[in-house]
Design an enzyme around this catalytic site. Sequence first.
Site, mmCIF file in Angstrom:
data_model
loop_
_atom_site.group_PDB
_atom_site.id
_atom_site.type_symbol
_atom_site.label_atom_id
_atom_site.label_comp_id
_atom_site.label_asym_id
_atom_site.label_seq_id
_atom_site.Cartn_x
_atom_site.Cartn_y
_atom_site.Cartn_z
ATOM 1 C CG ASN A 168 79.812 40.459 68.789
ATOM 2 O OD1 ASN A 168 80.886 40.431 68.398
ATOM 3 N ND2 ASN A 168 79.204 39.969 69.838
ATOM 4 C CG HIS A 205 82.704 33.039 73.881
ATOM 5 N ND1 HIS A 205 83.127 33.681 75.143
ATOM 6 C CD2 HIS A 205 81.644 33.690 73.443
ATOM 7 C CE1 HIS A 205 82.414 34.903 75.287
ATOM 8 N NE2 HIS A 205 81.464 34.821 74.404
HETATM 9 C C1 XIL Z 1 76.393 36.323 78.811
HETATM 10 C C2 XIL Z 1 76.863 36.825 79.871
HETATM 11 O O1 XIL Z 1 78.297 36.813 80.285
HETATM 12 C C3 XIL Z 1 76.000 36.224 81.198
HETATM 13 O O2 XIL Z 1 76.284 36.771 82.541
HETATM 14 C C4 XIL Z 1 74.590 36.063 80.888
HETATM 15 O O3 XIL Z 1 73.698 35.693 81.761
HETATM 16 C C5 XIL Z 1 74.369 35.453 79.537
HETATM 17 O O4 XIL Z 1 75.298 36.356 78.480
HETATM 18 N N1 XIL Z 1 77.678 35.925 73.818
HETATM 19 C C6 XIL Z 1 76.991 37.095 74.199
HETATM 20 C C7 XIL Z 1 77.343 37.725 75.512
HETATM 21 O O5 XIL Z 1 77.009 37.977 72.961
HETATM 22 O O6 XIL Z 1 76.081 38.625 75.554
HETATM 23 C C8 XIL Z 1 77.001 36.615 76.218
HETATM 24 O O7 XIL Z 1 77.088 37.045 77.687
HETATM 25 C C9 XIL Z 1 77.894 35.308 76.011
HETATM 26 C C10 XIL Z 1 77.654 34.909 74.819
#
Ligand code: XIL
Length: 301
Positions: A168, A205
């Site tokens: 991932n 994202h």
């Molecule tokens: C993020 C969470 O959404 C937050 O609550 C935490 O503080 C930080 O991590 N990539 C990932 C996720 O693989 O695990 C992350 O999640 C966002 C970016």
Amino acid sequence: GTTLGASAAEKGRYFGTAVAAYKLSDATYVGILNREFTMVTPENEMKWDATEPTQGQFTYSSADRIVSHAQANGMRVRGHALAWHSQQPGWAQNLSGAALRQAMVNHITQVATHYQGKIYAWDVVNEAYADSGGGRRDSNLQRTGDDWIEVAFRTARAADPGAKLCYNDYNTDNWTWAKTQGVYNMVKDFKARGVPIDCVGFQSHFNSGSPYPSNYRTTLQNFADLGVDVQITELDIEGSGSTQATTYGNVVRDCLAVARCTGITVWGIRDSDSWRASGTPLLFDAGGNKKPAYTAVLTEL
Ligand code: XIL
């Protein structure tokens, strides 16, 4: 269908969301969760710092609550994440070399065994590639040796042979980016050498710095052509209104156009649930109302 999950199921796909255990007492949140979604990913509760805060002592209570909720409501679970440079407990951050490698192997074995038979797919390794250049990210895990990723996958397979095992990452959506090519070459190599990998997760994202790329479908298809499933694992899209809705619709259409794109997960339910400090990147507003982005997704499904 009249919900995201039911409509996705008609196309042979799942529609998921990240879930925080502490929100399972929020009636609005749970109402939307149970109505709309068929897959859940614990947002933080399965990470290394949460599950092994002290070396050798495992705490599963928060993650178990999410898994129990999912099972009781007919949802499946994506496990996230077994090996990652971020959100490591302090004791692991202070390890290196053989001691860290052994700790990683034990962590994967213990957690994947605890959830054996309950996980649709594990993010075995998260975010191992550098943002530019196409090579590995420097991290304590990377410094244990280049083979740490394949060791993680073989360890996870041994512990839970029924779970799909995913790599991932983020910023691997644009086919022309060096990071995408780096991950693609790793997956190609793993498939050629028999390293057990079943899927690739695209966090997706999307924002102004890493926008939805017009070649997204090409990227998903090219990875699928290596013989792995592809999944959209942490979708959120900066913006609002019809512009945001159009992009959400495009993402759904791209997934449906790729036979091995097995599902989509958004990284939270309401805008107020988002990990993003500001903005409105999700499908429901803070009041739990459906946004134009929701309607666009449902229309495309
Ligand atoms: C993020 C969470 O959404 C937050 O609550 C935490 O503080 C930080 O991590 N990539 C990932 C996720 O693989 O695990 C992350 O999640 C966002 C970016």
